[in-house]
Design a protein around this motif. Sequence first.
Motif, PDB file in Angstrom:
ATOM      1  N   ILE A   1     -38.861   2.177   7.949  1.00 17.91           N
ATOM      2  CA  ILE A   1     -37.536   2.065   7.115  1.00 17.91           C
ATOM      3  C   ILE A   1     -36.586   1.159   7.922  1.00 17.91           C
ATOM      4  CG2 ILE A   1     -35.712   3.370   6.383  1.00 17.91           C
ATOM      5  CD1 ILE A   1     -37.701   5.507   5.959  1.00 17.91           C
TER       6      ILE A   1
ATOM      7  N   ASN B   1     -34.638  -2.577   6.801  1.00 16.43           N
ATOM      8  CA  ASN B   1     -33.307  -2.335   6.700  1.00 16.43           C
ATOM      9  C   ASN B   1     -32.731  -3.572   7.901  1.00 16.43           C
ATOM     10  OD1 ASN B   1     -31.621  -0.628   5.002  1.00 16.43           O
ATOM     11  ND2 ASN B   1     -33.339   0.747   6.089  1.00 16.43           N
TER      12      ASN B   1
ATOM     13  N   THR C   1     -28.911   0.758  10.589  1.00 15.31           N
ATOM     14  CA  THR C   1     -30.244   0.407  10.943  1.00 15.31           C
ATOM     15  C   THR C   1     -30.747   0.849  12.404  1.00 15.31           C
ATOM     16  OG1 THR C   1     -30.216  -1.385   9.272  1.00 15.31           O
ATOM     17  CG2 THR C   1     -31.649  -1.507  11.188  1.00 15.31           C
TER      18      THR C   1
ATOM     19  N   LEU D   1     -31.334   4.431  12.879  1.00 10.06           N
ATOM     20  CA  LEU D   1     -32.527   4.717  12.117  1.00 10.06           C
ATOM     21  C   LEU D   1     -33.530   4.399  13.248  1.00 10.06           C
ATOM     22  CD1 LEU D   1     -32.401   3.367   8.632  1.00 10.06           C
ATOM     23  CD2 LEU D   1     -33.164   5.689   9.173  1.00 10.06           C
TER      24      LEU D   1
ATOM     25  N   TRP E   1     -33.787   9.481   5.467  1.00  8.31           N
ATOM     26  CA  TRP E   1     -33.609   9.293   4.125  1.00  8.31           C
ATOM     27  C   TRP E   1     -32.073   9.372   3.529  1.00  8.31           C
ATOM     28  CZ3 TRP E   1     -36.999   6.251   1.903  1.00  8.31           C
ATOM     29  CH2 TRP E   1     -38.428   6.322   2.328  1.00  8.31           C
TER      30      TRP E   1
ATOM     31  N   GLN F   1     -30.775   6.016   4.727  1.00 12.19           N
ATOM     32  CA  GLN F   1     -31.274   5.036   3.898  1.00 12.19           C
ATOM     33  C   GLN F   1     -30.448   5.211   2.551  1.00 12.19           C
ATOM     34  OE1 GLN F   1     -33.431   2.386   4.225  1.00 12.19           O
ATOM     35  NE2 GLN F   1     -32.533   2.002   2.185  1.00 12.19           N
TER      36      GLN F   1
END
Length: 126
Positions: free
Chosen positions: A9, A13, A51, A54, A74, A77
């Motif tokens: 993810i 991103n 990002t 994450l 999530w 996101q």
Amino acid sequence: MMYRTILAIAAINGLLAAILGAYGAHGLKPELSEKLWSAYSTANQYHFYHTLALLALAAFASVRHWPKLVWVAWGWQLGIVLFSGSIYALALGAPSWVGPITPLGGLTLMSAWALLFQQAFANKDI
């Protein structure tokens, strides 16, 4: 294995944020008003900030198994899509009804940060 999902993810991103940042700086900036360029730039900054968050979360998840970390990922996101995505869209000429999505994205980002905070105290293994 959760960290691989979060890492993927983050990678997607990062790629999108870099593409949208380059497109904005080289293709859109001359076409946008100062106000719209500022909004687009803010969307890109928050996209990059989350990002990086994450990416850090993926690194942490690789050494600690906290099932709720995936919910944080999530949440970030979804927040990126709603917050940054709606601002990108507005700067590119989306209809005004897209505007109210932006604060929902901000609340989603904040909620994910709050969940991470809660998890820091819920898990005694740090």
